[in-house]
Enzyme design. Sequence first.
Site, PDB file in Angstrom:
ATOM      1  N   CYS A   1       0.735  -1.072  -0.025  1.00 32.47           N
ATOM      2  CA  CYS A   1      -0.117   0.064  -0.040  1.00 32.47           C
ATOM      3  C   CYS A   1       1.086   1.026  -0.052  1.00 32.47           C
ATOM      4  CB  CYS A   1      -0.921  -0.081   1.169  1.00 32.47           C
ATOM      5  SG  CYS A   1      -0.193   0.270   2.776  1.00 32.47           S
TER       6      CYS A   1
ATOM      7  N   HIS B   1       5.524  -5.726   8.367  1.00 35.43           N
ATOM      8  CA  HIS B   1       5.078  -7.124   8.755  1.00 35.43           C
ATOM      9  C   HIS B   1       5.317  -8.101   7.566  1.00 35.43           C
ATOM     10  CE1 HIS B   1       2.232  -5.479  12.188  1.00 35.43           C
ATOM     11  NE2 HIS B   1       3.355  -5.624  12.588  1.00 35.43           N
TER      12      HIS B   1
ATOM     13  N   CYS C   1       1.950   6.636   8.339  1.00 34.99           N
ATOM     14  CA  CYS C   1       0.735   6.682   7.112  1.00 34.99           C
ATOM     15  C   CYS C   1       0.100   7.940   7.133  1.00 34.99           C
ATOM     16  CB  CYS C   1      -0.086   5.264   6.978  1.00 34.99           C
ATOM     17  SG  CYS C   1      -1.502   5.633   6.113  1.00 34.99           S
TER      18      CYS C   1
ATOM     19  N   GLU D   1      -0.719   0.352  15.294  1.00 29.16           N
ATOM     20  CA  GLU D   1      -1.761   1.578  14.594  1.00 29.16           C
ATOM     21  C   GLU D   1      -2.678   1.772  15.986  1.00 29.16           C
ATOM     22  OE1 GLU D   1      -5.055   2.971  11.953  1.00 29.16           O
ATOM     23  OE2 GLU D   1      -4.027   1.336  11.230  1.00 29.16           O
TER      24      GLU D   1
ATOM     25  N   THR E   1      -7.321   1.606  10.351  1.00 31.54           N
ATOM     26  CA  THR E   1      -7.084   1.826   8.886  1.00 31.54           C
ATOM     27  C   THR E   1      -7.534   0.464   8.200  1.00 31.54           C
ATOM     28  OG1 THR E   1      -4.815   1.895   8.676  1.00 31.54           O
ATOM     29  CG2 THR E   1      -6.254   4.023   8.960  1.00 31.54           C
TER      30      THR E   1
ATOM     31  N   CYS F   1      -9.014   2.269   5.391  1.00 25.71           N
ATOM     32  CA  CYS F   1      -8.223   2.657   4.164  1.00 25.71           C
ATOM     33  C   CYS F   1      -8.673   2.147   2.794  1.00 25.71           C
ATOM     34  CB  CYS F   1      -6.695   2.187   4.155  1.00 25.71           C
ATOM     35  SG  CYS F   1      -5.709   2.713   2.649  1.00 25.71           S
TER      36      CYS F   1
ATOM     37  N   ASN G   1      -3.750  -7.313   7.891  1.00 28.59           N
ATOM     38  CA  ASN G   1      -4.680  -7.383   6.643  1.00 28.59           C
ATOM     39  C   ASN G   1      -4.377  -8.571   5.711  1.00 28.59           C
ATOM     40  OD1 ASN G   1      -2.620  -6.659   4.087  1.00 28.59           O
ATOM     41  ND2 ASN G   1      -1.896  -5.556   5.778  1.00 28.59           N
TER      42      ASN G   1
ATOM     43  N   SER H   1       1.835  -5.365   3.100  1.00 27.25           N
ATOM     44  CA  SER H   1       3.393  -5.375   3.363  1.00 27.25           C
ATOM     45  C   SER H   1       4.066  -6.271   2.564  1.00 27.25           C
ATOM     46  CB  SER H   1       3.515  -5.624   4.819  1.00 27.25           C
ATOM     47  OG  SER H   1       3.006  -4.991   5.735  1.00 27.25           O
TER      48      SER H   1
END
Length: 287
Positions: free
Chosen positions: A12, A42, A99, A129, A169, A197, A227, A268
């Site tokens: 991302c 990660h 970010c 985060e 996010t 996001c 994610n 990532s």
Amino acid sequence: MEVVRAKVLGYCAGVKRAVKIANELLDTKTDAKIYSLGPLIHNDETLSVLKNKGLIVVEENDLDKIPDGSTVVIRAHGVSPEVIDCLLEKKCKIADATCARVKNNQKMVERFSKEKDFVIITGDKNHGEVKGIEGYAGNNFVLVQNCDEALNFAKNVHTEKSAFLLSQTTFNENEFLKVAEILKKTFPYLEIENTICPATNQRQEALVELCSLVDGVLIIGGKNSANTKRLFMTAQSLIKKTAMIQKAEDIPEDFFALKRVGITAGASTSFEIIEKVEQTLMEKGSV
């Protein structure tokens, strides 16, 4: 064998920027050591490359291990104000790779923690985060990881209280929307900001499409990537044959016998790793 890539996959914008900042510092460093607060990314493969170039990973609760005056990279997840203050006291040079979306979340939490009775965030309690954002909320911070926790929280507050809801996010949007509906019943004037996001949803949507086109799906990403784990869970619900891998060497043998294999990757995962997985499938699958 035919290999089909998801339309959206890999780095991302936030992770790409963080890796770029770290690489530029490592490429131009002198004798000074360069530190990262927590794993910059990660993904063990990419992190290993950065470590070999000289990056030293130190956890946030071990700031005393960072010598005064060092260069410290703040990863995309961001950190709490207390951590920043500590680094400044140590006269460290801070390379802030937080970010932009996470930074915006931090600002909103800081503002609404003063205006509302509660600031509620949906997210994973162990995610960097979330830990960073919590530092901006004072004592008004409430973490909700799922619908059950939202229901439990709603049972113990009065409806006249004011609240602001936002999200980590990279959280699952469907879960976020369900939590919002639950909390609306308790907080009639709940203010909601969907801060997930778009890249997270785009990867999920691309995966759904991919699963309808192939015989099996490989999810490429770090084992600690939130994610990536959610992509894997989605794939498991849509297609029988799926696997989560970190690198090409992890590809299960039975995938080489499939006619069409789909690949996607977490935020990532570098394109070098994606390309290596694709190349390995093509070479071994055609034998």
